[in-house]
Design an enzyme around this catalytic site. Structure first.
Site, mmCIF file in Angstrom:
data_model
loop_
_atom_site.group_PDB
_atom_site.id
_atom_site.type_symbol
_atom_site.label_atom_id
_atom_site.label_comp_id
_atom_site.label_asym_id
_atom_site.label_seq_id
_atom_site.Cartn_x
_atom_site.Cartn_y
_atom_site.Cartn_z
ATOM 1 N N ASP A 51 0.817 -1.221 0.000
ATOM 2 C CA ASP A 51 0.000 0.000 0.000
ATOM 3 C C ASP A 51 0.847 1.265 0.000
ATOM 4 O O ASP A 51 0.630 2.162 -0.816
ATOM 5 C CB ASP A 51 -0.948 0.023 1.212
ATOM 6 C CG ASP A 51 -2.178 -0.855 0.982
ATOM 7 O OD1 ASP A 51 -2.404 -1.293 -0.169
ATOM 8 O OD2 ASP A 51 -2.908 -1.107 1.952
ATOM 9 N N ARG B 199 2.019 5.847 16.762
ATOM 10 C CA ARG B 199 1.501 6.715 15.710
ATOM 11 C C ARG B 199 1.731 8.208 15.941
ATOM 12 O O ARG B 199 2.148 8.913 15.011
ATOM 13 C CB ARG B 199 0.013 6.416 15.453
ATOM 14 C CG ARG B 199 -0.233 4.975 14.976
ATOM 15 C CD ARG B 199 0.560 4.661 13.715
ATOM 16 N NE ARG B 199 0.332 3.320 13.195
ATOM 17 C CZ ARG B 199 1.200 2.314 13.274
ATOM 18 N NH1 ARG B 199 2.367 2.478 13.889
ATOM 19 N NH2 ARG B 199 0.925 1.138 12.749
ATOM 20 N N ASP C 112 -5.439 3.736 12.905
ATOM 21 C CA ASP C 112 -4.190 4.458 12.664
ATOM 22 C C ASP C 112 -4.412 5.766 11.907
ATOM 23 O O ASP C 112 -3.786 6.779 12.199
ATOM 24 C CB ASP C 112 -3.207 3.552 11.920
ATOM 25 C CG ASP C 112 -2.715 2.415 12.814
ATOM 26 O OD1 ASP C 112 -2.611 2.638 14.033
ATOM 27 O OD2 ASP C 112 -2.444 1.314 12.301
ATOM 28 N N SER D 25 -2.509 -9.346 8.513
ATOM 29 C CA SER D 25 -2.047 -7.970 8.558
ATOM 30 C C SER D 25 -1.314 -7.803 9.885
ATOM 31 O O SER D 25 -1.890 -8.017 10.952
ATOM 32 C CB SER D 25 -3.237 -7.025 8.457
ATOM 33 O OG SER D 25 -2.872 -5.744 8.906
HETATM 34 N N1 ARG Z 1 -5.910 -2.658 16.648
HETATM 35 C C1 ARG Z 1 -4.640 -2.159 17.038
HETATM 36 C C2 ARG Z 1 -4.693 -0.679 17.239
HETATM 37 O O1 ARG Z 1 -5.579 -0.057 16.784
HETATM 38 C C3 ARG Z 1 -3.567 -2.561 16.050
HETATM 39 C C4 ARG Z 1 -3.620 -1.849 14.730
HETATM 40 C C5 ARG Z 1 -2.573 -2.366 13.823
HETATM 41 N N2 ARG Z 1 -2.375 -1.484 12.696
HETATM 42 C C6 ARG Z 1 -2.114 -1.901 11.487
HETATM 43 N N3 ARG Z 1 -2.030 -0.994 10.545
HETATM 44 N N4 ARG Z 1 -1.996 -3.165 11.191
HETATM 45 O O2 ARG Z 1 -3.860 -0.110 17.864
#
Ligand code: ARG
Length: 401
Positions: free
Chosen positions: A16, A97, A126, A177
């Site tokens: 991506d 983040r 994110d 993922s």
């Molecule tokens: N659900 C978790 C969070 O919101 C993990 C997110 C993982 N992010 C990703 N782009 N795979 O913090």
């Protein structure tokens, strides 16, 4: 929104974010894309990622080591806050983040960019964390989010990339993922999307299974100063080494796996698997030391604010006013959180077996003891209970009529 000339893109090397480079240039007319890949201790080789960005059309590819600020400015506050989203997830991804976003903004300033960009989709957390942070730190910068708008399936995205000379993933792409940094690993998607399916052992990388964990328990002593972990088994360690060591230790005993249904900011439930061995161990130990060193009322108020803190960080509000105010409360409480906690790791569990504080323990032995030497005035209890129970007796009498 007018066209952006120069954008700094948060870059991971994945499909991506790689496709974002030609997409921004070809479809959105961005003249120059500069990528930034953050080293958060995920252990990836960053040089191939740096080159891949250039091969994908970036005019400049920046790699930056953020491990130290990640641990000291983000992980340690989370430990002091005992931050567990929905009582379980220690925010390993969420904490990274705002730091990445902050660095993107700094780089945008350094290179004179008028936009920043990221490859987050429209239904994750994110994107919220990036967009809110960038908006708070640099309201003048445009935020470009191609993956939220291009509407391409995974196959279409790969095909688009191939047309632009981006090599498709060599191995058959994993169905999962995964997000990874020094604090932990999150695993989603593929077969895990069925919340009734047990996670296959193959998804784990930082923790061993309970079956494979050693039969012998291991006790580790964690030292804290002002709420920050500073030593393991008496050895003083810098913050990054301490987290690494805690991960190895806890992971080798199969501790730190989570399987949860989590409530995302955008309103959906998702099934998430986490491996967060070190962070979870340190939070458990920290909670335990607080139970020894914080007054009861402070402790109770803090437990409520901790949930608030975890929600705020999860929901992308790291730089918001409530987080700032709650930070003030938490910092104030941590001055007395000094001491050691011994945790026993065994077959997937971490159990406290001892805690002590030479300087700040509020546990007073001659108040607590049932042996000779008891200083508690037992007779004083009578008057206390007379007053304490008065409203209850009065109310009960009124009920009897
Ligand atoms: N659900 C978790 C969070 O919101 C993990 C997110 C993982 N992010 C990703 N782009 N795979 O913090």
């Amino acid at each position: 929104m007018g066209r952006a000339k120069k954008a700094v893109l948060a870059y991971s090397g994945g499909v991506d974010t790689s496709v974002c480079i030609p997409y921004l240039k070809n479809e959105w007319g961005v003249e120059e894309v500069i990528t930034f890949a953050a080293d958060l201790g995920q252990g990836d080789e960053l040089e191939p990622i740096r080159r891949k960005a250039l091969d994908s059309g970036a005019s400049q590819s920046i790699v930056g080591d953020l491990i130290e600020p990640f641990i000291t400015e983000f992980a340690f506050p989370a430990i002091r806050a005992n931050a567990l989203y929905e009582g379980r997830y220690p925010l390993s991804t969420a904490l990274a983040r705002p730091l990445i976003a902050r660095r993107l903004v700094e780089i945008a300033r350094e290179v004179g960019a008028d936009a920043v960009a990221h490859g987050c989709t429209g239904k994750g957390n994110d994107q919220v964390r990036f967009d809110v942070t960038i908006g708070a730190l640099a309201p003048d910068l445009k935020v470009l989010t191609p993956a939220r708008e291009w509407g391409m399936s995974r196959e279409e995205t790969i095909a688009y990339g191939e047309r632009c000379g981006i090599p498709s993933p060599v191995s058959k792409a994993s169905p999962y993922s995964i997000d990874l940094n020094l604090l932990g690993r999150s695993i989603e998607a593929g077969p895990l999307e069925d919340p009734n399916v047990e996670p296959p052992e193959e998804i784990y990388a930082l923790t061993v299974s309970v079956d494979a964990a050693p039969d012998q328990p291991q006790v580790v002593e964690i030292g804290f100063e002002q709420g920050n972990p500073v030593s393991l088994d008496g050895e003083r360690l810098d913050p990054v080494s301490l987290i690494r060591r805690a991960n190895d230790l806890a992971g080798s005993h199969g501790f730190g796996r989570l399987d949860m249904i989590e409530n995302r900011v955008v309103g959906i439930k998702s099934r998430e698997i986490y491996e967060v061995p070190g962070l979870l161990l340190l939070i458990r130990a920290h909670q335990e030391l607080e139970s020894l060193t914080l007054a009861a009322d402070v402790l109770r108020s803090k437990r409520q604010l901790e949930q608030q803190w975890a929600d705020l960080v999860y929901q992308g509000l790291w730089y918001g006013p409530l987080k700032d105010a709650v930070d003030g409360f938490i910092e104030r409480t941590q001055r007395t959180v000094n001491g050691t906690v011994r945790m026993k790791l065994h077959k997937g569990s971490a159990t406290v077996v001892g805690r002590s504080s030479a300087t700040n323990s509020l546990y007073v032995p001659d108040m607590a003891t049932y042996d000779a030497g008891d200083r508690f005035d037992h007779r004083a209890a009578e008057g206390f209970i007379y007053v304490w129970g008065l409203p209850t007796r009065l109310w009960a009498a009124s009920q009897r009529g």
